[in-house]
Design a protein around this motif. Structure first.
Motif, mmCIF file in Angstrom:
data_model
loop_
_atom_site.group_PDB
_atom_site.id
_atom_site.type_symbol
_atom_site.label_atom_id
_atom_site.label_comp_id
_atom_site.label_asym_id
_atom_site.label_seq_id
_atom_site.Cartn_x
_atom_site.Cartn_y
_atom_site.Cartn_z
ATOM 1 N N GLY A 53 25.079 43.577 36.283
ATOM 2 C CA GLY A 53 25.618 44.923 36.489
ATOM 3 C C GLY A 53 25.060 45.581 37.729
ATOM 4 N N PHE A 54 23.763 45.408 37.966
ATOM 5 C CA PHE A 54 23.116 45.980 39.151
ATOM 6 C C PHE A 54 23.671 45.349 40.425
ATOM 7 C CE2 PHE A 54 19.634 45.741 42.287
ATOM 8 C CZ PHE A 54 19.477 47.096 42.536
ATOM 9 N N MET A 55 23.644 44.007 40.501
ATOM 10 C CA MET A 55 24.157 43.319 41.690
ATOM 11 C C MET A 55 25.658 43.565 41.840
ATOM 12 S SD MET A 55 21.733 42.050 43.368
ATOM 13 C CE MET A 55 22.860 41.429 44.588
ATOM 14 N N GLY A 56 26.357 43.492 40.723
ATOM 15 C CA GLY A 56 27.791 43.748 40.770
ATOM 16 C C GLY A 56 28.094 45.159 41.227
ATOM 17 N N GLY A 57 27.243 46.090 40.818
ATOM 18 C CA GLY A 57 27.409 47.482 41.260
ATOM 19 C C GLY A 57 27.265 47.619 42.763
ATOM 20 N N ILE A 58 26.266 46.934 43.312
ATOM 21 C CA ILE A 58 26.074 46.961 44.764
ATOM 22 C C ILE A 58 27.285 46.359 45.472
ATOM 23 C CG2 ILE A 58 24.724 45.991 46.681
ATOM 24 C CD1 ILE A 58 22.253 46.243 44.816
ATOM 25 N N VAL A 59 27.700 45.182 45.027
ATOM 26 C CA VAL A 59 28.846 44.510 45.645
ATOM 27 C C VAL A 59 30.122 45.329 45.447
ATOM 28 C CG1 VAL A 59 30.284 42.428 45.609
ATOM 29 C CG2 VAL A 59 27.797 42.231 45.491
ATOM 30 N N THR A 60 30.276 45.921 44.286
ATOM 31 C CA THR A 60 31.443 46.763 44.017
ATOM 32 C C THR A 60 31.464 47.974 44.934
ATOM 33 O OG1 THR A 60 31.562 46.024 41.722
ATOM 34 C CG2 THR A 60 32.637 48.117 42.253
ATOM 35 N N CYS A 61 30.313 48.599 45.131
ATOM 36 C CA CYS A 61 30.241 49.748 46.048
ATOM 37 C C CYS A 61 30.622 49.334 47.471
ATOM 38 C CB CYS A 61 28.850 50.376 46.026
ATOM 39 S SG CYS A 61 28.515 51.296 44.507
ATOM 40 N N VAL A 62 30.154 48.164 47.891
ATOM 41 C CA VAL A 62 30.526 47.650 49.215
ATOM 42 C C VAL A 62 32.035 47.422 49.259
ATOM 43 C CG1 VAL A 62 30.320 45.669 50.781
ATOM 44 C CG2 VAL A 62 28.265 46.664 49.749
ATOM 45 N N HIS A 63 32.580 46.782 48.209
ATOM 46 C CA HIS A 63 34.021 46.521 48.149
ATOM 47 C C HIS A 63 34.806 47.831 48.224
ATOM 48 C CE1 HIS A 63 37.563 44.122 46.520
ATOM 49 N NE2 HIS A 63 38.003 45.361 46.571
ATOM 50 N N ILE A 64 34.413 48.801 47.419
ATOM 51 C CA ILE A 64 35.124 50.082 47.408
ATOM 52 C C ILE A 64 35.045 50.761 48.766
ATOM 53 C CG2 ILE A 64 35.063 52.433 46.454
ATOM 54 C CD1 ILE A 64 34.283 51.118 43.764
ATOM 55 N N ALA A 65 33.852 50.807 49.339
ATOM 56 C CA ALA A 65 33.671 51.474 50.638
ATOM 57 C C ALA A 65 34.518 50.813 51.720
ATOM 58 C CB ALA A 65 32.195 51.480 51.029
ATOM 59 N N VAL A 66 34.481 49.487 51.777
ATOM 60 C CA VAL A 66 35.259 48.771 52.793
ATOM 61 C C VAL A 66 36.754 48.926 52.521
ATOM 62 C CG1 VAL A 66 35.782 46.484 53.761
ATOM 63 C CG2 VAL A 66 33.404 47.151 53.347
ATOM 64 N N GLY A 67 37.148 48.802 51.242
ATOM 65 C CA GLY A 67 38.563 48.947 50.888
ATOM 66 C C GLY A 67 39.102 50.320 51.236
ATOM 67 N N LEU A 68 38.364 51.356 50.850
ATOM 68 C CA LEU A 68 38.809 52.718 51.161
ATOM 69 C C LEU A 68 38.842 52.975 52.664
ATOM 70 C CD1 LEU A 68 37.000 54.734 48.345
ATOM 71 C CD2 LEU A 68 39.449 54.207 48.511
ATOM 72 N N PHE A 69 37.849 52.451 53.368
ATOM 73 C CA PHE A 69 37.816 52.599 54.821
ATOM 74 C C PHE A 69 39.043 51.940 55.446
ATOM 75 C CE2 PHE A 69 36.652 51.027 59.045
ATOM 76 C CZ PHE A 69 36.278 52.208 59.663
ATOM 77 N N SER A 99 48.428 54.642 42.472
ATOM 78 C CA SER A 99 47.432 54.746 43.544
ATOM 79 C C SER A 99 46.557 53.498 43.669
ATOM 80 C CB SER A 99 46.532 55.964 43.318
ATOM 81 O OG SER A 99 45.589 55.702 42.317
ATOM 82 N N TYR A 100 46.066 53.298 44.883
ATOM 83 C CA TYR A 100 45.107 52.224 45.150
ATOM 84 C C TYR A 100 43.820 52.461 44.372
ATOM 85 C CZ TYR A 100 41.918 49.184 47.732
ATOM 86 O OH TYR A 100 40.988 48.234 48.071
ATOM 87 N N ASN A 101 43.450 53.715 44.171
ATOM 88 C CA ASN A 101 42.231 54.025 43.410
ATOM 89 C C ASN A 101 42.335 53.499 41.981
ATOM 90 O OD1 ASN A 101 41.559 55.287 45.765
ATOM 91 N ND2 ASN A 101 41.583 57.348 44.940
ATOM 92 N N LEU A 102 43.498 53.607 41.363
ATOM 93 C CA LEU A 102 43.704 53.056 40.024
ATOM 94 C C LEU A 102 43.598 51.536 40.059
ATOM 95 C CD1 LEU A 102 44.417 53.322 37.026
ATOM 96 C CD2 LEU A 102 46.837 53.277 37.706
ATOM 97 N N ALA A 103 44.181 50.930 41.069
ATOM 98 C CA ALA A 103 44.098 49.476 41.213
ATOM 99 C C ALA A 103 42.640 49.041 41.340
ATOM 100 C CB ALA A 103 44.907 49.008 42.427
ATOM 101 N N LEU A 104 41.836 49.795 42.081
ATOM 102 C CA LEU A 104 40.409 49.490 42.202
ATOM 103 C C LEU A 104 39.730 49.507 40.835
ATOM 104 C CD1 LEU A 104 39.239 51.470 45.369
ATOM 105 C CD2 LEU A 104 39.077 49.002 45.016
ATOM 106 N N ALA A 105 40.005 50.508 40.039
ATOM 107 C CA ALA A 105 39.376 50.622 38.720
ATOM 108 C C ALA A 105 39.752 49.443 37.818
ATOM 109 C CB ALA A 105 39.772 51.944 38.066
ATOM 110 N N ILE A 142 50.013 47.266 40.583
ATOM 111 C CA ILE A 142 49.761 48.702 40.404
ATOM 112 C C ILE A 142 50.263 49.531 41.588
ATOM 113 C CG2 ILE A 142 47.927 50.442 40.182
ATOM 114 C CD1 ILE A 142 46.420 48.278 38.481
ATOM 115 N N VAL A 143 50.018 49.072 42.806
ATOM 116 C CA VAL A 143 50.399 49.863 43.991
ATOM 117 C C VAL A 143 51.828 49.548 44.425
ATOM 118 C CG1 VAL A 143 49.851 50.364 46.409
ATOM 119 C CG2 VAL A 143 47.991 50.024 44.765
ATOM 120 N N ASP A 144 52.098 48.275 44.674
ATOM 121 C CA ASP A 144 53.396 47.905 45.244
ATOM 122 C C ASP A 144 54.545 47.973 44.236
ATOM 123 O OD1 ASP A 144 52.056 47.494 47.621
ATOM 124 O OD2 ASP A 144 51.880 45.326 47.342
#
Length: 125
Positions: free
Chosen positions: A8-24, A95-101, A88-90
């Motif tokens: 969960g900890f490592m996945g959280g870090i990787v998930t945060c990176v994924h979300i940040a890069v995806g949103l960017f 929203s892409y945010n829902l797809a992320l979740a 979800i999006v196409d």
């Protein structure tokens, strides 16, 4: 239990990176969600592999054993992730945010089980 918590900890870090890069990519670079998500997923691959190998599962399995298996898991997770975006999006127009979740729940569940019992196990399965 320790591996689940560190996953969960490592996945959280990787998930945060994924979300940040995806949103960017999607909101700042105005990439299509499909391509922005692909960039985000690829960004986290090595971070995820080394984090889960050394921290989560403390695997002694040789890299030549665990890396290809982790790549297969990641490829399956990429398909799950990309299909979440397509559906979800196409297709649904949501929203892409829902797809992320949705993808976070699906990808992390499959990733933990496949990593623990296959990629980073010391057995031959």
């Amino acid at each position: 239990m320790r591996s689940l918590i560190t996953f969960g900890f490592m996945g959280g870090i990787v998930t945060c990176v994924h979300i940040a890069v995806g949103l960017f990519c999607v909101h700042i670079l105005h990439m299509e969600a499909f391509w922005g998500n692909l960039v985000a997923f690829c960004t986290g691959f090595f971070l995820s592999y080394y984090g889960h190998r050394h921290v989560t599962f403390r695997s002694q399995a040789h890299v030549s054993h665990s890396m290809p298996r982790f790549f297969v898991i990641s490829a399956i997770n990429l398909v799950i992730s990309q299909m979440s975006v397509v559906v979800i999006v196409d297709m649904a127009g949501l929203s892409y945010n829902l797809a992320l979740a949705v993808m976070i729940v699906l990808v992390s569940s499959f990733g933990y089980l496949a990593g623990r019992f296959w990629a980073f196990s010391d057995g031959e399965f």
